[in-house]
Design a protein around this motif. Sequence first.
Motif, PDB file in Angstrom:
ATOM      1  N   ILE A 175      19.224 -19.314  -3.873  1.00 43.96           N
ATOM      2  CA  ILE A 175      18.830 -20.276  -4.912  1.00 43.96           C
ATOM      3  C   ILE A 175      19.416 -21.605  -4.385  1.00 43.96           C
ATOM      4  O   ILE A 175      20.443 -22.154  -3.914  1.00 43.96           O
ATOM      5  CB  ILE A 175      20.025 -20.254  -6.172  1.00 43.96           C
ATOM      6  CG1 ILE A 175      19.726 -18.783  -6.945  1.00 43.96           C
ATOM      7  CG2 ILE A 175      19.617 -21.062  -7.278  1.00 43.96           C
ATOM      8  CD1 ILE A 175      20.774 -18.531  -7.936  1.00 43.96           C
ATOM      9  N   ASP A 176      18.409 -22.387  -4.369  1.00 39.79           N
ATOM     10  CA  ASP A 176      18.558 -23.948  -3.779  1.00 39.79           C
ATOM     11  C   ASP A 176      18.936 -24.861  -4.895  1.00 39.79           C
ATOM     12  O   ASP A 176      18.056 -25.270  -5.582  1.00 39.79           O
ATOM     13  CB  ASP A 176      17.051 -24.436  -2.980  1.00 39.79           C
ATOM     14  CG  ASP A 176      17.293 -26.015  -2.499  1.00 39.79           C
ATOM     15  OD1 ASP A 176      18.352 -26.093  -2.098  1.00 39.79           O
ATOM     16  OD2 ASP A 176      16.216 -26.476  -2.490  1.00 39.79           O
ATOM     17  N   CYS A 177      20.165 -25.270  -4.953  1.00 36.81           N
ATOM     18  CA  CYS A 177      20.707 -26.081  -6.123  1.00 36.81           C
ATOM     19  C   CYS A 177      20.387 -27.646  -5.874  1.00 36.81           C
ATOM     20  O   CYS A 177      20.479 -27.945  -4.636  1.00 36.81           O
ATOM     21  CB  CYS A 177      22.267 -25.768  -6.070  1.00 36.81           C
ATOM     22  SG  CYS A 177      22.733 -24.153  -6.356  1.00 36.81           S
ATOM     23  N   ALA A 178      20.716 -28.428  -6.933  1.00 36.22           N
ATOM     24  CA  ALA A 178      20.375 -29.716  -6.782  1.00 36.22           C
ATOM     25  C   ALA A 178      21.650 -30.336  -6.130  1.00 36.22           C
ATOM     26  O   ALA A 178      22.673 -29.759  -6.456  1.00 36.22           O
ATOM     27  CB  ALA A 178      19.894 -30.152  -8.223  1.00 36.22           C
ATOM     28  N   PRO A 179      21.766 -31.577  -5.746  1.00 41.47           N
ATOM     29  CA  PRO A 179      22.696 -32.128  -5.187  1.00 41.47           C
ATOM     30  C   PRO A 179      23.526 -32.803  -6.628  1.00 41.47           C
ATOM     31  O   PRO A 179      23.816 -33.970  -6.625  1.00 41.47           O
ATOM     32  CB  PRO A 179      22.316 -33.381  -4.354  1.00 41.47           C
ATOM     33  CG  PRO A 179      20.769 -33.646  -4.892  1.00 41.47           C
ATOM     34  CD  PRO A 179      20.420 -32.310  -5.518  1.00 41.47           C
ATOM     35  N   SER A 180      24.189 -31.916  -7.370  1.00 44.81           N
ATOM     36  CA  SER A 180      25.089 -32.477  -8.311  1.00 44.81           C
ATOM     37  C   SER A 180      25.733 -31.096  -8.847  1.00 44.81           C
ATOM     38  O   SER A 180      25.414 -30.076  -8.338  1.00 44.81           O
ATOM     39  CB  SER A 180      24.051 -32.796  -9.574  1.00 44.81           C
ATOM     40  OG  SER A 180      23.403 -31.633 -10.182  1.00 44.81           O
ATOM     41  N   LEU A 181      26.697 -31.211  -9.788  1.00 39.72           N
ATOM     42  CA  LEU A 181      27.381 -30.111 -10.234  1.00 39.72           C
ATOM     43  C   LEU A 181      27.039 -30.125 -11.908  1.00 39.72           C
ATOM     44  O   LEU A 181      28.025 -29.608 -12.672  1.00 39.72           O
ATOM     45  CB  LEU A 181      28.854 -30.387  -9.951  1.00 39.72           C
ATOM     46  CG  LEU A 181      29.268 -30.155  -8.650  1.00 39.72           C
ATOM     47  CD1 LEU A 181      30.745 -30.628  -8.436  1.00 39.72           C
ATOM     48  CD2 LEU A 181      29.040 -28.754  -7.791  1.00 39.72           C
ATOM     49  N   GLY A 182      25.719 -30.224 -12.170  1.00 41.52           N
ATOM     50  CA  GLY A 182      25.432 -30.232 -13.346  1.00 41.52           C
ATOM     51  C   GLY A 182      25.317 -28.753 -13.996  1.00 41.52           C
ATOM     52  O   GLY A 182      25.608 -27.754 -13.324  1.00 41.52           O
ATOM     53  N   LEU A 183      24.657 -28.732 -15.288  1.00 39.83           N
ATOM     54  CA  LEU A 183      24.335 -27.480 -16.011  1.00 39.83           C
ATOM     55  C   LEU A 183      23.518 -26.386 -15.171  1.00 39.83           C
ATOM     56  O   LEU A 183      23.779 -25.079 -15.029  1.00 39.83           O
ATOM     57  CB  LEU A 183      23.720 -27.683 -17.250  1.00 39.83           C
ATOM     58  CG  LEU A 183      23.822 -26.452 -18.178  1.00 39.83           C
ATOM     59  CD1 LEU A 183      24.971 -25.705 -18.501  1.00 39.83           C
ATOM     60  CD2 LEU A 183      23.108 -26.845 -19.425  1.00 39.83           C
ATOM     61  N   ILE A 184      22.474 -26.983 -14.235  1.00 43.72           N
ATOM     62  CA  ILE A 184      21.555 -26.004 -13.716  1.00 43.72           C
ATOM     63  C   ILE A 184      22.341 -25.495 -12.364  1.00 43.72           C
ATOM     64  O   ILE A 184      22.183 -24.216 -12.099  1.00 43.72           O
ATOM     65  CB  ILE A 184      20.201 -26.880 -12.932  1.00 43.72           C
ATOM     66  CG1 ILE A 184      19.489 -27.577 -14.364  1.00 43.72           C
ATOM     67  CG2 ILE A 184      19.406 -25.794 -12.561  1.00 43.72           C
ATOM     68  CD1 ILE A 184      19.062 -26.513 -15.281  1.00 43.72           C
ATOM     69  N   THR A 185      23.208 -26.036 -11.771  1.00 44.67           N
ATOM     70  CA  THR A 185      24.069 -25.820 -10.727  1.00 44.67           C
ATOM     71  C   THR A 185      24.990 -24.815 -11.102  1.00 44.67           C
ATOM     72  O   THR A 185      25.239 -23.755 -10.592  1.00 44.67           O
ATOM     73  CB  THR A 185      24.586 -26.962  -9.839  1.00 44.67           C
ATOM     74  OG1 THR A 185      23.762 -27.948  -9.270  1.00 44.67           O
ATOM     75  CG2 THR A 185      25.463 -26.428  -8.658  1.00 44.67           C
ATOM     76  N   LEU A 186      25.536 -24.904 -12.299  1.00 41.10           N
ATOM     77  CA  LEU A 186      26.511 -24.006 -12.813  1.00 41.10           C
ATOM     78  C   LEU A 186      25.979 -22.659 -13.253  1.00 41.10           C
ATOM     79  O   LEU A 186      26.464 -21.752 -13.017  1.00 41.10           O
ATOM     80  CB  LEU A 186      27.198 -24.584 -14.142  1.00 41.10           C
ATOM     81  CG  LEU A 186      28.233 -25.526 -14.276  1.00 41.10           C
ATOM     82  CD1 LEU A 186      28.949 -26.011 -15.356  1.00 41.10           C
ATOM     83  CD2 LEU A 186      29.615 -24.726 -13.219  1.00 41.10           C
ATOM     84  N   ASN A 187      24.702 -22.599 -13.550  1.00 44.75           N
ATOM     85  CA  ASN A 187      23.752 -21.628 -13.909  1.00 44.75           C
ATOM     86  C   ASN A 187      23.817 -20.775 -12.536  1.00 44.75           C
ATOM     87  O   ASN A 187      23.636 -19.631 -12.631  1.00 44.75           O
ATOM     88  CB  ASN A 187      22.347 -21.913 -14.381  1.00 44.75           C
ATOM     89  CG  ASN A 187      22.393 -21.974 -15.994  1.00 44.75           C
ATOM     90  OD1 ASN A 187      21.898 -20.821 -16.610  1.00 44.75           O
ATOM     91  ND2 ASN A 187      22.682 -22.914 -16.751  1.00 44.75           N
ATOM     92  N   ALA A 188      23.346 -21.653 -11.536  1.00 37.77           N
ATOM     93  CA  ALA A 188      23.142 -20.679 -10.124  1.00 37.77           C
ATOM     94  C   ALA A 188      24.488 -20.254 -10.088  1.00 37.77           C
ATOM     95  O   ALA A 188      24.590 -19.154  -9.311  1.00 37.77           O
ATOM     96  CB  ALA A 188      22.737 -21.851  -9.092  1.00 37.77           C
ATOM     97  N   LEU A 189      25.500 -20.919 -10.003  1.00 38.51           N
ATOM     98  CA  LEU A 189      27.043 -20.099  -9.504  1.00 38.51           C
ATOM     99  C   LEU A 189      27.207 -19.092 -10.307  1.00 38.51           C
ATOM    100  O   LEU A 189      28.137 -18.121  -9.952  1.00 38.51           O
ATOM    101  CB  LEU A 189      28.083 -21.513  -9.452  1.00 38.51           C
ATOM    102  CG  LEU A 189      27.898 -22.377  -8.360  1.00 38.51           C
ATOM    103  CD1 LEU A 189      28.907 -23.746  -8.885  1.00 38.51           C
ATOM    104  CD2 LEU A 189      28.004 -21.880  -7.044  1.00 38.51           C
ATOM    105  N   THR A 190      26.952 -19.332 -11.536  1.00 38.00           N
ATOM    106  CA  THR A 190      27.284 -18.019 -12.677  1.00 38.00           C
ATOM    107  C   THR A 190      26.492 -16.965 -12.215  1.00 38.00           C
ATOM    108  O   THR A 190      27.073 -15.624 -12.374  1.00 38.00           O
ATOM    109  CB  THR A 190      27.110 -18.606 -14.363  1.00 38.00           C
ATOM    110  OG1 THR A 190      27.888 -19.764 -14.285  1.00 38.00           O
ATOM    111  CG2 THR A 190      27.468 -17.397 -15.063  1.00 38.00           C
TER     112      THR A 190
END
Length: 257
Positions: A124-139
């Motif tokens: 999963i290529d994450c955005a350069p932020s710790l927003g909700l989409i990145t949290l979805n990826a980490l979850t």
Amino acid sequence: MGKIIAIANQKGGVGKTTTSINLAAALGVMEKKVLLIDADPQANATSGLGIDVDSVERGIYELLEHTEKVESVIISTSSPNLDLIPSHVNLVAAELELVDNEEREFMLKKAIKKIKDKYDYILIDCAPSLGLITLNALTAANSVLIPIQCEYFALEGLGKLLNTIKGVQRTLNKKLDIEGLLLTMFDPRLRLSNQVIEEVNAHFPEMVFKTVIQRNVRLSEAPSFGESIIKYDATSRGAENYLNLAHELLENNKVKA
């Protein structure tokens, strides 16, 4: 069962997308079945694999909104054994639209549950932020790979990211592991690059990949041709670095298994 790896760092320009595309392609040529999920509204992983972003009608946005099933948003790429869930600028809206959803951090995990066993690796290529989409990826992920550029301020923000990962481990995904820290943009001629490598190894000796990604002109050129470095120039230093990284990742996971 496929392993899901989020490639994340809230700092921009550290080599997340370059790593996502080229590690995925390298694993593919090693005959692993790979799915790359572009979870960044900039959609650079999508265009970097030769997909016209403006032509994307179904992708990660529709998947998170649950208006499309996962099977309908997966597209094949010209790289061997590599499929893609593309992104589009409309993903920006998903952060706002999902915020009132009770299970907002679990949307991606639920969406890809049915297909994760069809792949050896899902990146999963994450955005350069710790927003909700990145949290979805980490979850959704089993582990997180963190690229760090060999430049000044390399460790700035790393503590914040590690704290976010601890928070996710505590509340959303107890099994989330750190796959490793990947040093990128290394220039052996610069004393600073060598100092960063020493510093990162001193602070996180058990977490750093042995493979270091060096600065390489061919690596920078490849995305403009819509190709991974493996396809663009398999003899380049960049291709060699990412093939070594894929090999190291496979070895590490063999040991863990």
